[in-house]
Design a protein around this motif. Structure first.
Motif, PDB file in Angstrom:
ATOM      1  N   GLY A  31     -11.712  54.868  67.391  1.00 11.48           N
ATOM      2  CA  GLY A  31     -12.102  55.618  68.573  1.00 11.48           C
ATOM      3  C   GLY A  31     -13.593  55.866  68.572  1.00 11.48           C
ATOM      4  O   GLY A  31     -14.167  56.249  67.546  1.00 11.48           O
ATOM      5  N   THR A  32     -14.235  55.660  69.723  1.00  7.92           N
ATOM      6  CA  THR A  32     -15.701  55.652  69.762  1.00  7.92           C
ATOM      7  C   THR A  32     -16.238  56.427  70.954  1.00  7.92           C
ATOM      8  O   THR A  32     -15.994  56.050  72.111  1.00  7.92           O
ATOM      9  CB  THR A  32     -16.210  54.194  69.808  1.00  7.92           C
ATOM     10  OG1 THR A  32     -15.822  53.528  68.600  1.00  7.92           O
ATOM     11  CG2 THR A  32     -17.721  54.139  69.930  1.00  7.92           C
ATOM     12  N   ASN A  33     -16.960  57.491  70.674  1.00 11.89           N
ATOM     13  CA  ASN A  33     -17.671  58.208  71.723  1.00 11.89           C
ATOM     14  C   ASN A  33     -18.957  57.471  72.061  1.00 11.89           C
ATOM     15  O   ASN A  33     -19.432  56.627  71.289  1.00 11.89           O
ATOM     16  CB  ASN A  33     -17.994  59.632  71.276  1.00 11.89           C
ATOM     17  CG  ASN A  33     -16.761  60.504  71.180  1.00 11.89           C
ATOM     18  OD1 ASN A  33     -15.850  60.384  71.997  1.00 11.89           O
ATOM     19  ND2 ASN A  33     -16.709  61.362  70.184  1.00 11.89           N
ATOM     20  N   LYS A  34     -19.534  57.767  73.193  1.00 12.20           N
ATOM     21  CA  LYS A  34     -20.790  57.119  73.573  1.00 12.20           C
ATOM     22  C   LYS A  34     -21.926  57.638  72.698  1.00 12.20           C
ATOM     23  O   LYS A  34     -21.920  58.787  72.236  1.00 12.20           O
ATOM     24  CB  LYS A  34     -21.105  57.396  75.048  1.00 12.20           C
ATOM     25  CG  LYS A  34     -21.428  58.854  75.356  1.00 12.20           C
ATOM     26  CD  LYS A  34     -21.977  59.014  76.761  1.00 12.20           C
ATOM     27  CE  LYS A  34     -22.456  60.446  77.002  1.00 12.20           C
ATOM     28  NZ  LYS A  34     -23.197  60.612  78.258  1.00 12.20           N
ATOM     29  N   LYS A  35     -22.912  56.787  72.446  1.00 11.26           N
ATOM     30  CA  LYS A  35     -24.104  57.186  71.699  1.00 11.26           C
ATOM     31  C   LYS A  35     -25.227  56.200  72.001  1.00 11.26           C
ATOM     32  O   LYS A  35     -25.031  54.987  71.923  1.00 11.26           O
ATOM     33  CB  LYS A  35     -23.829  57.226  70.198  1.00 11.26           C
ATOM     34  CG  LYS A  35     -24.964  57.848  69.392  1.00 11.26           C
ATOM     35  CD  LYS A  35     -24.581  58.025  67.929  1.00 11.26           C
ATOM     36  CE  LYS A  35     -25.699  58.733  67.168  1.00 11.26           C
ATOM     37  NZ  LYS A  35     -25.352  58.938  65.731  1.00 11.26           N
ATOM     38  N   ASN A  36     -26.382  56.733  72.328  1.00  9.48           N
ATOM     39  CA  ASN A  36     -27.521  55.886  72.672  1.00  9.48           C
ATOM     40  C   ASN A  36     -28.212  55.397  71.398  1.00  9.48           C
ATOM     41  O   ASN A  36     -29.334  55.785  71.080  1.00  9.48           O
ATOM     42  CB  ASN A  36     -28.517  56.637  73.557  1.00  9.48           C
ATOM     43  CG  ASN A  36     -29.538  55.697  74.174  1.00  9.48           C
ATOM     44  OD1 ASN A  36     -29.516  54.496  73.930  1.00  9.48           O
ATOM     45  ND2 ASN A  36     -30.426  56.228  74.984  1.00  9.48           N
ATOM     46  N   ASP A  37     -27.490  54.539  70.671  1.00  8.63           N
ATOM     47  CA  ASP A  37     -27.958  54.036  69.381  1.00  8.63           C
ATOM     48  C   ASP A  37     -27.218  52.724  69.105  1.00  8.63           C
ATOM     49  O   ASP A  37     -26.028  52.738  68.798  1.00  8.63           O
ATOM     50  CB  ASP A  37     -27.685  55.063  68.280  1.00  8.63           C
ATOM     51  CG  ASP A  37     -28.061  54.572  66.887  1.00  8.63           C
ATOM     52  OD1 ASP A  37     -28.620  53.467  66.763  1.00  8.63           O
ATOM     53  OD2 ASP A  37     -27.772  55.297  65.928  1.00  8.63           O
ATOM     54  N   LYS A  38     -27.904  51.606  69.232  1.00  8.63           N
ATOM     55  CA  LYS A  38     -27.250  50.303  69.070  1.00  8.63           C
ATOM     56  C   LYS A  38     -26.593  50.159  67.703  1.00  8.63           C
ATOM     57  O   LYS A  38     -25.464  49.651  67.597  1.00  8.63           O
ATOM     58  CB  LYS A  38     -28.253  49.173  69.294  1.00  8.63           C
ATOM     59  CG  LYS A  38     -27.623  47.793  69.150  1.00  8.63           C
ATOM     60  CD  LYS A  38     -28.638  46.671  69.282  1.00  8.63           C
ATOM     61  CE  LYS A  38     -28.965  46.418  70.735  1.00  8.63           C
ATOM     62  NZ  LYS A  38     -29.753  45.153  70.899  1.00  8.63           N
TER      63      LYS A  38
END
Length: 368
Positions: A332-339
């Motif tokens: 499960g993955t929340n959004k994050k501004n980090d490639k």
């Protein structure tokens, strides 16, 4: 006479080519048939433990795995499997009632799609009453709503709007299921209006979708939710619906882009446009479901896209281990501004995020 023979020869060649293309999605070697795979995964789900959301409620991955198993049981007329799946739900009316999700979040209201699917199959009104309450409260503004939620509701969108691509399956699946069992167009209108909003805000010129407006990465499973959501909605929308052409445009643009980014192994990466990223199965299975359905529904050219779907399906099956568990599934993955965050996400085996869309594929392949 000579011209007639040439005409008949060309007609026969055309028929043979069409048959060969259609057989790409119906003729599979032993171990790769949708019945074999579906049977393994559906029975695997029956004996599995609950996958809870926050440790409290039935989660969306479990809901969608359950839905996939039910649809597989229905299409194969497997009454024994259907009974096992119904029996698994029965405690949610009694001893496990506390595991029913509250109706206060996009990731929780989607649960309504499960009892609605059970109602569609069984006609037991208990399922209808439970499922419709989740579909309706998605558009009923609570007294405790925040200002942003009120703003969305005032514009005719669900107050649960948050502009994550995941939402376009969570919202679409419960609203389309509500339409299927009631015939009430308001459910389709809701889902279509919401879908157009997300298409306008999140789809890029290359056909893919950012995880969110502030997260400019093409995450695999996130795009999978969007692909599957458009597919489910287009299956229900009447041809004359005002939003159908816009949604079809978004779908076909995405499918053309995904065809381009399909890896040599037949699947797609955790970050779709990054060739050095790892192969991820849950998003790949969602794309495969969208391709299979598109070809069978006539939304995609058979000659161009049936080979894409077949190659993906054959590759997907190779990621199922001897226990009936899918491997290489992003957690499960929340959004994050980090490639790098997306590169580093852990991988799980047998996680319902991946088991579910595999079952959707089996049903899509079995449908006429």
């Amino acid at each position: 006479m000579k011209n007639k023979i040439i005409f008949l020869a060309l007609l026969l060649l055309s028929f043979n080519l069409m048959f060969a293309q259609n057989s790409l999605l119906s003729d599979f070697p032993k171990g790769y048939t949708p019945k074999e795979v579906g049977n393994r995964l559906a029975h695997r789900f029956v004996v599995g433990k609950h996958m809870l959301h926050g440790g409290k409620w039935i989660s969306y991955p479990e809901t969608f795995n359950w839905n996939g198993s039910l649809k597989y049981a229905a299409i194969t007329k497997d009454r024994e499997l259907l009974k096992l799946l119904k029996d698994k739900f029965e405690p949610l009316f009694t001893t496990e009632k506390g595991l029913l999700p509250p109706k206060n979040h996009v990731d929780l209201n989607m649960f309504g799609s499960l009892p609605l699917e059970l109602y569609r199959i069984t006609k037991d009104k208990r399922y209808l009453d439970l499922g419709i309450s989740y579909a309706d409260t998605q558009w009923q503004l609570p007294e405790t709503a925040k200002s942003e939620e009120k703003e969305w509701a005032d514009k005719g969108y669900t107050w649960q709007t948050r502009m994550w691509i995941d939402d376009m399956y969570m919202i679409t699946i419960v609203q389309t299921h509500a339409y299927k069992v009631t015939g009430d167009m308001k459910y389709l209108d809701r889902a279509a209006k919401e879908m157009v909003l997300y298409l306008e805000e999140l789809q890029r010129t290359n056909g893919l979708f950012y995880h969110a407006p502030d997260v400019p990465f093409y995450w695999g499973r996130g795009n999978g939710w969007m692909a599957a959501g458009m597919t489910e909605l287009l299956r229900c929308l009447p041809k004359n619906h005002k939003d159908r052409s816009r949604i079809m445009q978004g779908y076909q643009t995405m499918m053309a882009s995904l065809k381009k980014y399909q890896m040599p192994n037949g699947l797609w990466n955790q970050l779709i446009d990054e060739p050095d990223c790892w192969t991820e199965t849950s998003g790949s299975a969602m794309f495969t479901f969208a391709f299979i359905t598109g070809v069978k529904q006539g939304w995609l050219d058979t000659k161009e896209y049936a080979p894409v779907a077949r190659k993906a399906w054959m590759a997907l099956v190779s990621y199922i281990n001897e226990n009936g568990d899918v491997t290489e599934i992003c957690v499960g993955t929340n959004k994050k501004n980090d490639k790098q965050y997306y590169y580093d996400r852990p991988r799980k085996v047998g996680d319902y995020h991946g088991q579910a869309p595999y079952l959707w594929c089996t049903v899509a392949l079995l449908e006429k």
